[in-house]
Design a protein around this motif. Sequence first.
Motif, short mmCIF file in Angstrom:
data_model
loop_
_atom_site.label_atom_id
_atom_site.label_comp_id
_atom_site.label_asym_id
_atom_site.label_seq_id
_atom_site.Cartn_x
_atom_site.Cartn_y
_atom_site.Cartn_z
N UNK A 194 0.85 -1.20 0.00
CA UNK A 194 0.00 0.00 0.00
C UNK A 194 0.89 1.24 0.00
N UNK A 195 0.39 2.31 -0.60
CA UNK A 195 1.17 3.53 -0.73
C UNK A 195 0.39 4.71 -0.15
N UNK A 196 1.12 5.65 0.44
CA UNK A 196 0.49 6.85 0.98
C UNK A 196 0.54 7.96 -0.08
N UNK A 205 -3.69 9.89 2.27
CA UNK A 205 -4.61 8.77 2.08
C UNK A 205 -3.82 7.52 1.74
N UNK A 206 -4.35 6.37 2.14
CA UNK A 206 -3.69 5.10 1.87
C UNK A 206 -4.26 4.52 0.58
N UNK A 207 -3.38 4.31 -0.41
CA UNK A 207 -3.79 3.71 -1.68
C UNK A 207 -3.40 2.24 -1.68
N UNK A 218 -7.98 4.67 -3.39
CA UNK A 218 -8.03 5.09 -1.98
C UNK A 218 -8.78 4.05 -1.13
N UNK A 219 -8.11 3.52 -0.15
CA UNK A 219 -8.67 2.45 0.67
C UNK A 219 -9.97 2.86 1.35
N UNK A 220 -9.95 3.97 2.06
CA UNK A 220 -11.09 4.34 2.90
C UNK A 220 -12.35 4.52 2.09
N UNK A 221 -12.25 5.21 0.95
CA UNK A 221 -13.44 5.48 0.14
C UNK A 221 -14.00 4.20 -0.46
#
Length: 218
Positions: free
Chosen positions: A42-44, A48-50, A129-132
């Motif tokens: 995962x990348x920031x 946001x965490x991608x 984007x992880x969260x979305x």
Amino acid sequence: MKKLKLLLWITMATTGLEMTGFAMNESAQAASAPPSVAVQHAECNQGHLLVPVRPLIEPLGARLEWFPAEKELVIRKNDLTIRLAANFKRAIVETPSRGEFPEYPDLPHREYADMGAPVQVLNGSVYVPLKFVAAALGATVEWDGPSKLATAKLEGIRIQIKPSPSPVSMPGTQKLTSARMKMLSDKLNEVQNLDVKYVSAHYKPYFTDRFIRTLIHD
């Protein structure tokens, strides 16, 4: 003798039932354990965490389509469709028609959402984007600061996301300027014109002792 054989048979049968019950209990426990999936690399980006899209959404029951020419990603789950595009932060979320256009009853309801960070294509993989995306698919996301681990959860499914280590940045005072690089290169080229006994003294101001010993050895 017959009583002994009967006793042995009852003992073996009872033991077999106990072992069978034990195996069934083990299987039941394994089946009840929540599935856990690990997502690496995962990348920031912009806070946001991608994450790679496929290992994130497939355990959540979604499927994807990627259109390379348009660089468009479509995620589908039941009646939900999420449309994303590379390098764009805006997502299109489609759900069944709410009757806004009676003349087009099959036209889905469409909403636009800001994901906070754009979709990226990194090393041939699509990152979202992880969260979305997790929230849009019905999952919740938790962040554990001490372990630096994110976890997406949905109906007993656990997806653990480990961010990639931050790249090590060299302080500006340690970076070589172009002029310094040229000077060191010129000094290295002088090694062919020097006698070995003078090499150590000549290069002392410019290189480490270990590197000088390598030059002498060569």
